[in-house]
Design a protein around this motif. Structure first.
Motif, short mmCIF file in Angstrom:
data_model
loop_
_atom_site.label_atom_id
_atom_site.label_comp_id
_atom_site.label_asym_id
_atom_site.label_seq_id
_atom_site.Cartn_x
_atom_site.Cartn_y
_atom_site.Cartn_z
N VAL A 4 0.84 -1.19 0.00
CA VAL A 4 0.00 0.00 0.00
C VAL A 4 0.88 1.25 0.00
N SER A 5 0.72 2.09 -1.02
CA SER A 5 1.41 3.38 -1.03
C SER A 5 0.65 4.34 -0.13
N VAL A 6 1.39 5.09 0.68
CA VAL A 6 0.81 6.12 1.54
C VAL A 6 1.52 7.42 1.22
N ALA A 7 0.73 8.45 0.88
CA ALA A 7 1.34 9.74 0.54
C ALA A 7 0.33 10.86 0.73
N ALA A 8 0.86 12.05 0.90
CA ALA A 8 0.06 13.28 0.85
C ALA A 8 0.48 13.99 -0.43
N LEU A 9 -0.49 14.36 -1.26
CA LEU A 9 -0.17 15.01 -2.52
C LEU A 9 -1.14 16.15 -2.79
N ALA A 10 -0.62 17.18 -3.41
CA ALA A 10 -1.43 18.33 -3.79
C ALA A 10 -2.26 17.98 -5.02
N GLU A 11 -3.16 18.89 -5.39
CA GLU A 11 -4.01 18.66 -6.55
C GLU A 11 -3.20 18.47 -7.84
N ASN A 12 -1.98 19.00 -7.89
CA ASN A 12 -1.11 18.83 -9.05
C ASN A 12 -0.09 17.70 -8.84
N ARG A 13 -0.36 16.81 -7.88
CA ARG A 13 0.43 15.63 -7.54
C ARG A 13 1.78 15.97 -6.90
N VAL A 14 2.05 17.22 -6.56
CA VAL A 14 3.29 17.58 -5.87
C VAL A 14 3.28 16.97 -4.48
#
Length: 168
Positions: A4-14
């Motif tokens: 499972v990938s866990v990440a926080a990303l902005a609307e532009n995937r940054v």
């Protein structure tokens, strides 16, 4: 075993700028992330591991690196690539007491990209707004993924994505 990938990303995937997240601290996101990975094995790149040394996530860390072969942390092991990391994760889950058999992929950007074809699920905090940055979460094909659950928070929405079954 589930990856499972866990990440926080902005609307532009940054996901990052100069090794940091480009938005102001979001306590609720950090809390849910820490609770999710606390008792599980995690896979992360060496730079991400080094940036978290003072507060390592997960019960066991699998560090993907071609430049080091050992790390001086008792809960960490080094793998020299994706296949070696996945094999080490399988062994770790088989030998340990991990009831849900989940291994979390925590980044950075190159690690997310390398593991994307192998992950079964993604737990992504979609941070409201677009940000400038030098690291992005990899794009995914919407036809291959479906949102399993969604929870709105102040400043972000947590979406649990599952890989769709391949049609026969």
């Amino acid at each position: 075993m589930q990856l499972v990938s866990v990440a926080a990303l902005a609307e532009n995937r940054v996901i990052g700028r100069d090794g940091e997240v480009p938005w102001d601290h979001i306590e609720a996101d950090v809390r849910q992330y820490r609770e999710r990975v606390a008792g599980s094995p995690v896979i992360l790149g060496r730079r991400t591991f080094d940036s978290m040394r003072d507060d390592l996530p997960g019960a066991r860390q699998i560090v993907v690196s071609r430049s080091v072969d050992a790390i001086d942390v008792p809960t960490a092991a080094v793998a020299d690539g994706v296949e070696a990391a996945i094999e080490l994760a399988r062994e770790t889950v088989a030998e340990g007491d991990y009831p849900d058999e989940t291994v979390y992929v925590l980044g950075g950007g190159a690690i997310y990209e390398l593991f994307q074809p192998h992950v079964d699920r993604m737990a992504l905090s979609h941070v409201h707004g677009a940000y400038e940055g030098d690291t992005r979460f990899p794009a995914w094909d919407d036809d291959e993924w479906a949102v399993d659950s969604e929870t709105a928070y102040d400043r972000f929405t947590l979406r649990e994505w599952v890989r769709r079954e391949a049609s026969a």
